[in-house]
Design an enzyme around this catalytic site. Sequence first.
Site, short mmCIF file in Angstrom:
data_model
loop_
_atom_site.label_atom_id
_atom_site.label_comp_id
_atom_site.label_asym_id
_atom_site.label_seq_id
_atom_site.Cartn_x
_atom_site.Cartn_y
_atom_site.Cartn_z
N GLY A 41 -19.64 27.43 36.85
CA GLY A 41 -18.45 28.13 36.35
C GLY A 41 -18.05 29.31 37.22
O GLY A 41 -17.43 30.26 36.74
N GLY A 82 -15.98 28.99 39.66
CA GLY A 82 -14.62 28.75 40.15
C GLY A 82 -14.56 27.97 41.45
O GLY A 82 -13.74 28.27 42.31
N SER A 83 -15.40 26.93 41.58
CA SER A 83 -15.41 26.19 42.85
C SER A 83 -14.10 25.43 43.06
O SER A 83 -13.64 25.31 44.20
CB SER A 83 -16.60 25.24 42.92
OG SER A 83 -16.58 24.36 41.82
N ASP A 96 -8.86 33.53 38.82
CA ASP A 96 -9.87 33.00 39.74
C ASP A 96 -9.28 32.71 41.12
O ASP A 96 -9.96 32.88 42.14
CB ASP A 96 -10.55 31.75 39.15
CG ASP A 96 -9.59 30.85 38.39
OD1 ASP A 96 -8.38 31.13 38.38
OD2 ASP A 96 -10.06 29.86 37.81
#
Length: 323
Positions: free
Chosen positions: A108, A110-111, A155
């Site tokens: 989690g 934010g790839s 993000d």
Amino acid sequence: MKKIKVSAPGKLMLLGEHSVVHKHPCIVTAVEQRLYLNMHIIKDDILILNAPDVKVKNYKKPFNKLLQNDIPKGALYIETAVKNFSDEYKIDTGISISTNSEFSSKLGFGSSSASAVCTIKALAEIFGIKITPRQVFNLAYKTHFDIRGLSSGFDIAAAVYGKTLFYSKRGEIIKKIDVESLPLIIGYTKTKAHTADIVEKVAEKLEKYPNVVNSIFDSISYLVQKGKKALLDYDLKLFGDLMNFNQGYLESLGVNSLILSKLVYAARNSGAFGAKLSGAGIGDNMIAVAPKSKMNQIENAILNAGGEPIKIKTNVEGVRLEN
Ligand code: PMV
């Protein structure tokens, strides 16, 4: 053959999740784990993608069929980013992309957003197109929005600008907060947060109980404004108190869970200044800001409570060329 390598950082929400979707402010920091993307030009008019971290191997798509037919989940952000970029800047040759990440997409951090940002930055570099950070943000946010619908874009901002940001109004306001890396520890719950569903549930609550939810959002905004000042003064004790208040509001929005609570209390009871969930909630991560002297104790407490402790450096550089 022209080759480009770029990287972008992951992110952690410090204060203000959920209310930020509804145009209130938040504070986000970029974390040292980065996603790397290699790109080179090829002769055929196709996109080739290798992203082993998300199980994409030798995926091929003709340029004139982008976003048509089935797209593997792991290719969605990159393919959409390529399509959005080529609609705007008219690409006339194919490209091959490969990615690898220092962090698991499960965490989690934010790839997906980092991969969209890297794709746009690398395309601009490889085709010699001058593009400002704001333009990278706009195209990557459009990509994110096309896929996810309701989302704040915080993000994307972290991946583009890096550092620690005050972010508001879906990107109309993005301001760096001049602060050092925070003494922060993560407690990973080992469960995935389904962000889109949770965001939807909060939106339903807002519709059903507008007075209650709007007043919670206003209170969270107040915490974010105070939090910005606390960071500028490097008053971690105050920042921790604000995190604890924020956790209470998130609980009342219905996005907390038993495992997140266990990790929050594990951290607080072992000497953290403050602890809260970070991101959509239910799963993913708990974050705690703590005196350095307490970090080992907190790490053990997170383990004993069933989480996975992750030490992380914050406030790192945004998207950059690696060669
Ligand atoms: O679940 P994450 O880490 O992508 O964070 C989601 C944060 C939200 O505020 C709930 C959604 C958003 O788009 O800002």
